[in-house]
Write an enzyme that holds these catalytic residues in place. Sequence first.
Site, PDB file in Angstrom:
ATOM      1  N   LEU A 992       0.812  -1.217   0.000  1.00 21.17           N
ATOM      2  CA  LEU A 992       0.000   0.000   0.000  1.00 21.17           C
ATOM      3  C   LEU A 992       0.841   1.259   0.000  1.00 21.17           C
ATOM      4  CD1 LEU A 992      -2.694  -1.089   2.609  1.00 21.17           C
ATOM      5  CD2 LEU A 992      -2.791  -1.277   0.120  1.00 21.17           C
ATOM      6  N   ALA A 996      10.515   5.337   5.134  1.00 17.20           N
ATOM      7  CA  ALA A 996      11.955   5.286   5.386  1.00 17.20           C
ATOM      8  C   ALA A 996      12.344   4.035   6.147  1.00 17.20           C
ATOM      9  CB  ALA A 996      12.390   6.535   6.159  1.00 17.20           C
ATOM     10  N   THR A 997      11.460   3.550   7.040  1.00 18.22           N
ATOM     11  CA  THR A 997      11.815   2.403   7.874  1.00 18.22           C
ATOM     12  C   THR A 997      11.210   1.095   7.398  1.00 18.22           C
ATOM     13  OG1 THR A 997       9.948   2.878   9.337  1.00 18.22           O
ATOM     14  CG2 THR A 997      12.075   3.861   9.902  1.00 18.22           C
ATOM     15  N   ASP A 999       7.716  -0.878   4.808  1.00 20.34           N
ATOM     16  CA  ASP A 999       6.639  -0.824   3.835  1.00 20.34           C
ATOM     17  C   ASP A 999       5.328  -1.227   4.488  1.00 20.34           C
ATOM     18  OD1 ASP A 999       8.568  -0.202   1.929  1.00 20.34           O
ATOM     19  OD2 ASP A 999       8.897  -2.317   1.414  1.00 20.34           O
ATOM     20  N   ILE A1000       4.237  -0.733   3.898  1.00 19.44           N
ATOM     21  CA  ILE A1000       2.894  -1.054   4.360  1.00 19.44           C
ATOM     22  C   ILE A1000       2.264  -2.015   3.369  1.00 19.44           C
ATOM     23  CG2 ILE A1000       0.651  -0.150   5.026  1.00 19.44           C
ATOM     24  CD1 ILE A1000       2.833   0.734   6.849  1.00 19.44           C
ATOM     25  N   ASP A1156       5.315  13.777  16.022  1.00 18.80           N
ATOM     26  CA  ASP A1156       5.390  13.739  14.555  1.00 18.80           C
ATOM     27  C   ASP A1156       3.987  13.818  13.989  1.00 18.80           C
ATOM     28  OD1 ASP A1156       6.532  13.660  12.079  1.00 18.80           O
ATOM     29  OD2 ASP A1156       6.759  11.474  12.027  1.00 18.80           O
TER      30      ASP A1156
END
Length: 1555
Positions: A992, A996-997, A999-1000, A1156
């Site tokens: 999706l 940076a850290t 994936d979805i 954030d």
Amino acid sequence: MTSVGTTLIVKPANNSGGSDGNIKNNNNNNNNNNNNNNNNNNSNSGNNSNNNSFIDDQVLHTGYLTKQGGRIQNWKIRWFVLKRGTLSYYLSPINWEYTKPRGVIYLTKKTELKEVDHRNRRHCFAVNPNYISENQSIIQQQQNQPILRSSSDSVNNNNNNNNNNNNNNNNNNNNNNNNNNNNNNNNNNNNNNNNNNNNNNNNNNSKLYPNSTRIYLISAQTVFDKSKWIEMIKLAISSDNSQDSKLKRANHQLEKVKDLVFSNRKGSIPTFPSLLNRTIATESLNDLIKVHLSKKRFYFYHDNLTLPALSYIDSESPVNLQEIHHQHLILLQQQKEELNKKLKKIQQQNNIGGGGSGSNIANSANKINNKNNDKINGVGSGEDKNNNKGGGGDNNSQSSSSSVSPTTVSPSVSPLSSSPTKPPIILSKKPLPTPPRNISTSDNGSGTDSPFYNSAITRLPLISTSVGMVGPNGMVNITSMNTTTTTTTTTTTTAPTTTNTNTNIKPLPGIQQNKLQLIQNKDGGGGGGGVLKRTNPLLSTSAPSMAYNQLVANSGIIHKHQPKIVVFHLVRDSFQISNIGGCSFNFEILSPFDPNFTLNFIPSSGTIQKGDSLTVLVELMAYNHIETDIYSTLHIIGGMEFTLFCRIETDPYLPLFLKSCAGSVLPLEKQMKMESFMKKNPTMVKSIQELAHTLILDGRNIIPLHLSNNININNNNNNGGGGSGYNIGGGSNNSIGGSGSNNNSNVNISNGWNIENSNRRNSGGCLNLVGGSGGGGLINNNINNNNNNNNNNNNNNNNNNNNNNNNNNNNNNNNNNNNNNNNNNNNNNNNNGSGLLSSSPLITISNQNTPTPQARVKLSKYILNFQRNQKKNSVGDVESVKIYQLLTDKFLISNSGSADASFQFHFPSRGKKNDLFSLSLVPTNGTVSKGEWFYIKSTLTVFVETEISEMIQLIINQREVHHILITVKCENIHPGNKEIDLEKEVVLHERLGTGATGDIYRGLISQDNLNRHISNQDSSGSNSSGSGSGHNWLIARNPSNDIINKDAIIGSGPQIIVAVKKLHPLADPSPEMIQDFYNEVRVLSMFNHPNVVKYVGGCTKIANWSIVMEYVPGGNLMDVLANPVLVIPYKLVLRMALDIAKGLHYLHSLGILHLDMKSPNLLVSSLSTSAKVNIKVADFNTCINRSRITAGFFNRHTGSGDNNKVEKDSKKGTTLWMAPEVIRGAMYSEKCDVYSFAIIMWEMVTRKLPYSHIAFNCEVEDQVLKGLRPPIPMHCNKNYTDLMEQCWDDDPENRPYFDTIIHSISKMIESNDITEQKAKASFKGLRRTQSNSTLNLLQVQNNNNNSNNNNNNNNNNNNNNSNSNLNNCNNSSPNLGTNSANNDSGVSVLQTCSDIGVGSTGTNSGTSGTNSGFDSPVIVTKDYHLISNLQKLDLHSNDGSDTNGSQIGFKSDINSKKSSLEVHSKHKSKRFSYDGGSSRASINTLNNDSNLPFKFSPPSTPQSSFLQLKKLDKELKSNLESNAGTKHSFIRYKPSFTNVTSAKSKLNLNNNNNN
């Protein structure tokens, strides 16, 4: 007369005065010993027990138990007393000996005992006496044995046996307490008593047991208490209480002792005087000898113990000294047979000796006796210092013994001490008191202080006269007679023993001498045999002095429990021998031989004058873990014998630490035992290891020479063939040296102790055997059987110091060697006639003149629990450690020695448990210089929920080992956290989004698997879907028509769509990444709020880190706002802002700061204004807890010029949404999220990204610090604008909290709802009264907002432009042009106008400059449906439109009764700078923190109080009531969005929960 070799052992009587337990072997017929207890057991004749009170009345066990009643089934607590044969219970333990028991349970051979489970009672056991069955057995025995004859066996060896038998029978029947000399009377009494009491003496059962079938149900307090009671009751049942069995057992044990004494005398092991090897000469008994002993049971206390936790145990010693421990006798017999086999194996070797005489190092005046007088010429002849010529076989044995005067003790050295010798002394005639025990005394500074404790070592002080003498300097000198048994053995004869008194013994430096020396000749030995000298190498340069150095007159406190013996620690006790007879007597104390301990009596022999007393010191040292009873014999020459008893139970763990810390590899079983001890007793790990290392460095961890089990024979060719000799009981590397002609047979007897260390130290176990003169020389046997000096390394000097007593001058007693004898091979050419056997330790022993430098490494702690920086909860306990939490700890390493030490850490479990935890130590290796210290820092991260208990090793100089225990119990990140096996439970599909850290992904999980991870609270339905159905979000997300193959998912039931955030796989993640992942999972698992994204579970495996969350179909807010096809009305904007504020307020109520907050981290659940939830807060990897924030948490400034730049790592968040204080590097607070919320409010109004005209983030930061804020749209609602400006104020103190923000937005939503209700009511009235298709909008007065109506003066000019063709309303929307005379004019938000009549033209107030009319037209259809009654507000932007005006268009769908409003704004506002100041009133609250996340407090500031707002509500309500009677009412529209372009696009259902 006492026969030779007979040992008399009689149970002590319970008399307080006279001879305590004396056995008188006299010629008279005194039978007091048999009649002392006649009157003690009269009350016990009917208790079915023996009349011997010392045995039968012995209490085996006592304690509180809970018993079930017999008639009434209730439970009562009683005091139970267990004896042999009975289990009685009393009301209380107070004076229970003198009270009648509440009940008695008779324990018979048929008594059954078993554990039971009884309802709610725990730790129950049942006792079934089986009285009926036992009574039947008694009756049957009485029928088979009508007459019971008394036993004629007697332990006493007196001349009148008839009296003894009569008296014994009287004791059994309790009928005669007098000692009569008339045998006939006694016999008559016995016969009568036996006939009358025949049934009473049958098997100790004088009566039948009660006819009862009751089963006693008893409950203990703990499971350990229950096990102890069951064990003791079984012991009481199994014990035989009959008198016949006692006498039989005593005689059987006596025969065992006799067999040990008389059998196999030729092969008995030469050792200390004991019951096994002594030879008792024919003695004349003296009836004037009477002896009193202060005590005969010894409880040893440590002399220099530095570990008090090891000192005491709960153990009771046997009471009956007459019944010698059967297992102990068997053990002695086995040891004797085993040693005899070893000797026979040695004797089978042909050791043909040359000439030469051998003498011992003690320089005694003994000449070696050649029993056969065979004159065999040897290879050579020679003579020793005493001119004992060898060769020729003419060496006759002569022994010179000094005469012993009365009450004279021959001085010698304690085998376990190094006290100097003194001349013979005469003891005082005054009896001495019992020496005190267990009194702490200070040390005199002789190097006896504990190296780890500042306090003095606890010692056992003795009165000076109790050990015989006090020196001129006030020091106590412990003296003893060194009884040396010399046995000259041949193959056929055995010589009698001789006692030599050695008065000139000078021990070698660092070597502690032993008393026994054996000189043995082999067949064919030419003139002299070798020398056997058994030494005890407890070598310690800093060991405490064994003599007591302080006079103590106070009496000590005796500990109630049996003291525990710690290996290699000297323990002491003492007792007094008093002469209360009419003459003096000589005595000797015989102690048994055992390879695991050394027991010495000082003095062991001597003479005591009439009326005098002598205090005998008892010294004991254990070398291994043993649990045994020691029975020694005090022999009074011409008198009697006493049995001395002591119990030894050593600590089983210190020997393991001694071996392991010295570098030996323990067997797996012992290694696990040691580690288990460290894990169960963490408080003792440091103390016991420090004690072990102290013993190792002092050289006291060497097993003594007499510990020998295995025999290894090594043949070495040496020059000359001296006399044959061997050493019994050697240590790690001990040789039994036999010599033949030019062939020395060296036999090594050892038990395999520390062989590995010996090889590493080369000559650490060197043994030198000096043969006879003539051909004999120095036989130097190293472990490697190598005489090369180059292999001895640093130990050559030590071995030479200990063994170089053989100089060319033939001086046996030369301890100070001027010649270093660096070449050991040269010593073999010396024709010394003396035989020398010595041993050097495994650890390097420092020379007295030039000590060898040693490193002493210490650690500040041996347990790392990583709780140094852990927070404490409200109770005060340290919070538990969480997985993925970066744990730190440190310990100090220091070197207090005189040499540098290299160190290295070894991780035994590394590589095996890398998936469980990650451990690092910095530094892992290096060197600790002398006098240096530094910290070792340790970091630990645990990946799974487990309890870690691991051992790491610190190796010092490749030979010392320190064991460090790491013990951490890690819980899950949060109780709500659920571990999900991502590979088995979740099926991943399309991606999706990416960040940076990680994936979805969109994934599917079965309903069954999901139910195991979701708590009941999560499934309560509070979080409904956006459809407004109110069902669970799990059900709402069920992909019933999904094309995904459901068979691929493990589990059953419906499939649920979830969002999976999978981090990028890293083989070795950094600590920062681990902490970020840990932080996000920890925070997510805590949350349960409808406006916070749901957390399903996480996978915390390395390289497979992932977070499974609720799938939100709408995607993130930034994508939704950028989609032009989506219509977002003002009401929806307010609801989304309210959801965001609620979610952030919930976080702040838990003490969590998001830090954030931005539109990409907000997920859109629904765009419907009727949905309960529209926005969910997500992405918590930057969250921190408010309680962890400190001023030192941040790096303030780098100090690089005027820019005051901040380190990048100190700032959390994204630049566009970052608060000014975060950019400056100030401390975080809730106001940082408030600033970000204001930027999001601006995004929802403008549907743009802030600062889009600035290219670089650094420039954005500079402009924000200067006061730049995004430009506020001109058409925005004033209340909305005021709130937004308050939230992004430059001063954090001026920003409101989220409870205030929620209240303000809620009031805006209420006001907007009221406006809509008014509009609906007004246009319903128009529809009833107006028949025209169009309506001319008239100007009305606005009572609510008079300050913003100055720009609407020319609205009536556009009435003529409102004519439109309504027939084409389904296909097109009319344009309503609004000419504005002011560029700042715009369309305001929906606001209510005042009530006017139809056709009214309104009123203009020129003085005030306020236009009270309506700004824009409202079009009504034929069926009187107001077009503005819309459900969807579609806002589009037309970039090519004119800037001087705006167009408003309507789309109407008559059939669906829905209409939409299209706003085309041609106005482009310019950006402007905002300095942060505002003249408008801000809304603040006094309560900064809200305890309840869903109950909000109203604002209470003077500028806008709750009462003022309530007054405003009343005014609005009154306006509605006044407008109810009017026929027409009008509203005006102020669209709230500008620059929206019309375009067609599809709905993007992406869930972008990333950055």
